[in-house]
Scaffold this motif. Structure first.
Motif, PDB file in Angstrom:
ATOM      1  N   ASN A   1     -10.657   6.326  10.618  1.00  0.00           N
ATOM      2  CA  ASN A   1     -10.491   5.999  12.024  1.00  0.00           C
ATOM      3  C   ASN A   1     -10.141   7.305  12.747  1.00  0.00           C
ATOM      4  O   ASN A   1      -9.116   7.907  12.449  1.00  0.00           O
ATOM      5  CB  ASN A   1      -9.363   4.968  12.119  1.00  0.00           C
ATOM      6  CG  ASN A   1      -9.194   4.442  13.510  1.00  0.00           C
ATOM      7  OD1 ASN A   1     -10.147   3.995  14.117  1.00  0.00           O
ATOM      8  ND2 ASN A   1      -7.978   4.515  13.996  1.00  0.00           N
TER       9      ASN A   1
ATOM     10  N   SER B   1       0.842  -1.193   0.000  1.00  0.00           N
ATOM     11  CA  SER B   1       0.000   0.000   0.000  1.00  0.00           C
ATOM     12  C   SER B   1       0.880   1.247   0.000  1.00  0.00           C
ATOM     13  O   SER B   1       1.807   1.363   0.788  1.00  0.00           O
ATOM     14  CB  SER B   1      -0.889  -0.012   1.245  1.00  0.00           C
ATOM     15  OG  SER B   1      -1.667   1.164   1.308  1.00  0.00           O
TER      16      SER B   1
ATOM     17  N   HIS C   1      -8.070   8.570  -1.078  1.00  0.00           N
ATOM     18  CA  HIS C   1      -8.707   9.380  -0.022  1.00  0.00           C
ATOM     19  C   HIS C   1      -9.171  10.776  -0.416  1.00  0.00           C
ATOM     20  O   HIS C   1      -9.543  11.578   0.456  1.00  0.00           O
ATOM     21  CB  HIS C   1      -7.792   9.522   1.205  1.00  0.00           C
ATOM     22  CG  HIS C   1      -7.284   8.232   1.769  1.00  0.00           C
ATOM     23  ND1 HIS C   1      -8.062   7.115   1.936  1.00  0.00           N
ATOM     24  CD2 HIS C   1      -6.047   7.870   2.205  1.00  0.00           C
ATOM     25  CE1 HIS C   1      -7.331   6.139   2.468  1.00  0.00           C
ATOM     26  NE2 HIS C   1      -6.110   6.560   2.632  1.00  0.00           N
TER      27      HIS C   1
ATOM     28  N   SER D   1      -3.463   4.579  -1.677  1.00  0.00           N
ATOM     29  CA  SER D   1      -4.263   5.321  -0.708  1.00  0.00           C
ATOM     30  C   SER D   1      -4.660   6.628  -1.358  1.00  0.00           C
ATOM     31  O   SER D   1      -3.848   7.543  -1.474  1.00  0.00           O
ATOM     32  CB  SER D   1      -3.434   5.581   0.553  1.00  0.00           C
ATOM     33  OG  SER D   1      -3.083   4.352   1.131  1.00  0.00           O
TER      34      SER D   1
HETATM   35  N1  SAH Z   1       2.043   4.481   3.870  1.00  0.00           N
HETATM   36  C1  SAH Z   1       1.225   3.559   3.181  1.00  0.00           C
HETATM   37  C2  SAH Z   1       0.907   2.309   3.978  1.00  0.00           C
HETATM   38  C3  SAH Z   1       0.672   2.487   5.445  1.00  0.00           C
HETATM   39  S1  SAH Z   1      -0.797   3.360   5.872  1.00  0.00           S
HETATM   40  C4  SAH Z   1      -0.047   4.224   2.688  1.00  0.00           C
HETATM   41  O1  SAH Z   1      -0.302   5.337   3.080  1.00  0.00           O
HETATM   42  O2  SAH Z   1      -0.727   3.608   1.875  1.00  0.00           O
HETATM   43  C5  SAH Z   1      -2.003   2.075   5.666  1.00  0.00           C
HETATM   44  C6  SAH Z   1      -3.391   2.557   5.272  1.00  0.00           C
HETATM   45  O3  SAH Z   1      -4.043   3.166   6.389  1.00  0.00           O
HETATM   46  C7  SAH Z   1      -3.397   3.596   4.170  1.00  0.00           C
HETATM   47  O4  SAH Z   1      -4.392   3.310   3.223  1.00  0.00           O
HETATM   48  C8  SAH Z   1      -3.702   4.857   4.924  1.00  0.00           C
HETATM   49  O5  SAH Z   1      -4.200   5.849   4.089  1.00  0.00           O
HETATM   50  C9  SAH Z   1      -4.675   4.341   5.951  1.00  0.00           C
HETATM   51  N2  SAH Z   1      -4.911   5.192   7.098  1.00  0.00           N
HETATM   52  C10 SAH Z   1      -4.036   5.932   7.799  1.00  0.00           C
HETATM   53  N3  SAH Z   1      -4.665   6.595   8.795  1.00  0.00           N
HETATM   54  C11 SAH Z   1      -5.969   6.254   8.726  1.00  0.00           C
HETATM   55  C12 SAH Z   1      -7.130   6.615   9.472  1.00  0.00           C
HETATM   56  N4  SAH Z   1      -7.064   7.465  10.489  1.00  0.00           N
HETATM   57  N5  SAH Z   1      -8.313   6.062   9.111  1.00  0.00           N
HETATM   58  C13 SAH Z   1      -8.394   5.208   8.074  1.00  0.00           C
HETATM   59  N6  SAH Z   1      -7.346   4.836   7.329  1.00  0.00           N
HETATM   60  C14 SAH Z   1      -6.144   5.361   7.642  1.00  0.00           C
END
Ligand code: SAH
Ligand code: SF4
Length: 351
Positions: free
Chosen positions: A299, A200, A225, A223
């Motif tokens: 979250n 990811s 978002h 990711s």
């Molecule tokens: N750095 C990478 C992988 C680690 S984060 C990335 O960003 O993809 C893993 C996942 O958790 C990512 O999809 C990220 O966007 C998500 N994530 C981080 N904080 C979050 C939150 N507060 N609520 C939901 N998803 C979150």
């Protein structure tokens, strides 16, 4: 023996070496090929933690190895078991005392593990507990691997799939992560299929192209978002360098080279990225390509001010996507009683 910070400094990180590198490393010592295979198997199949456990090696070789090498170990600092769904969250520490989090999830088809690739993260996404805490260091390939070894040993199970979705940005630690991928997929090691590993990323575009050519066709997750550069740059600073269209173009290229379906991760934040207009923009960005969308209510992390979209909003968002022929699932939230999303356990431990 208590750990002294100098004791691993000049020593070789033996579990990060490929078999060919191990062979080359041991050749000057006159170590034969069959011994190299034995050592590699102790490290990657039996997953021992000390050279003393390599009982089919001569004592002199074990001693010599321990004087010039060390074996990376992930020590269990904390372990939380969810009473809802068997999800297990670990806080692991490494030789220098730095900690990361990993989560083991129980699915019908096996055990999946979410592992970390860095201590902290530089990317600074505003909704993320790891991002808020800042960056400490990269993990080595063996430290990434050691998380899986430690969980398998502790639970006496085999991990059948792995997601690089714990702490850290895997493509910001590209060389060590690639090394890990090649060790984890090695048939003489964990022998995980590339399709059973998901990486990811927040979207470090040049590295997505590199990964496409790496010969290890892991499943890729972006990711996303957000659906406008204005909003995404605000919540995910990496977007200022690699805007949405470039990131999605790289993902489409990845899918075309590897034949693997891309997952777009989308955390719904109330009033920020969760309108029907956002859903429609998202559909237009990706429809017709080999992909699906994972929707998850954000979250809520202390200090971010973000709140989750309602279930009704989430379903409405999903409907716009499916009406536009974009496959979208709502991700189960696992282990909600043990804050199984990453960054929070380490945060409370450090405090
Ligand atoms: N750095 C990478 C992988 C680690 S984060 C990335 O960003 O993809 C893993 C996942 O958790 C990512 O999809 C990220 O966007 C998500 N994530 C981080 N904080 C979050 C939150 N507060 N609520 C939901 N998803 C979150
Ligand atoms: Fe880093 Fe991923 Fe968190 Fe962003 S979401 S700060 S890239 S770990």
């Amino acid at each position: 023996m208590p750990f002294s910070p100098d004791s691993t400094k000049q020593k070789t990180d033996i579990k990060s070496l490929s078999k060919a590198e191990l062979e080359e490393f041991l050749r000057p010592m006159g170590v034969k090929s069959f011994r190299v295979n034995q050592i590699y198997s102790w490290l990657h199949q039996k997953q021992v933690l000390t050279f003393d456990e390599m009982t089919n090696l001569p004592a002199s070789l074990r001693e010599e190895l321990s004087s010039i090498c060390y074996i990376s170990v992930a020590n269990i600092e904390k372990k939380l078991v969810s009473s809802y769904d068997n999800t297990i969250k670990y806080l692991f520490s490494f030789q220098d005392g730095e900690c990361v989090e990993s989560v083991v999830m129980d699915y019908h088809h096996g055990r999946s593990m979410c592992i970390s690739t860095q201590v902290g993260c530089k990317m600074g996404c505003t909704f993320c507990a790891t991002g808020k805490a800042g960056f400490v260091r990269n993990l080595t390939a063996s430290e990434i691997l050691a998380q899986i070894h430690a969980a398998q040993k502790d639970l006496n199970i085999r991990i059948s799939s792995v997601v690089l979705m714990g702490m850290g940005e895997p493509l910001d630690n590209y060389d060590n992560v690639l090394k890990f991928l090649s060790l984890a997929t090695d048939s003489d090691g964990l022998a995980l299929g590339a399709r059973h590993i998901t990486l990811s990323t927040c979207g470090i575009v040049p590295k997505i192209y590199e990964l496409a050519e790496s010969g290890i066709p892991v499943t890729l997750s972006l990711s996303l978002h957000a659906t406008t550069d204005e909003i995404r740059s605000r919540t995910m600073p990496v977007n200022k360098k690699y805007p949405i269209e470039e990131a999605i173009r790289a993902c489409k290229y990845y899918a075309s080279v590897t034949g693997r379906r891309i997952t777009y991760e989308y955390a719904l934040i109330s009033g920020v990225n969760d309108s029907d207009t956002d859903a429609l923009r998202l559909a237009n960005l990706i429809k017709g390509s080999l992909c699906h969308v994972n929707l998850i209510p954000v979250n809520p992390v202390k200090g971010t001010g973000y709140t989750q979209s309602s279930d009704k909003r989430l379903r409405a968002f999903q409907k716009v996507l499916t009406d536009n022929r974009v496959n979208a699932t709502v991700r189960r939230t696992l282990g909600s009683d043990i804050s199984a999303s990453c960054g929070q356990l380490r945060g409370s431990h450090t405090k």
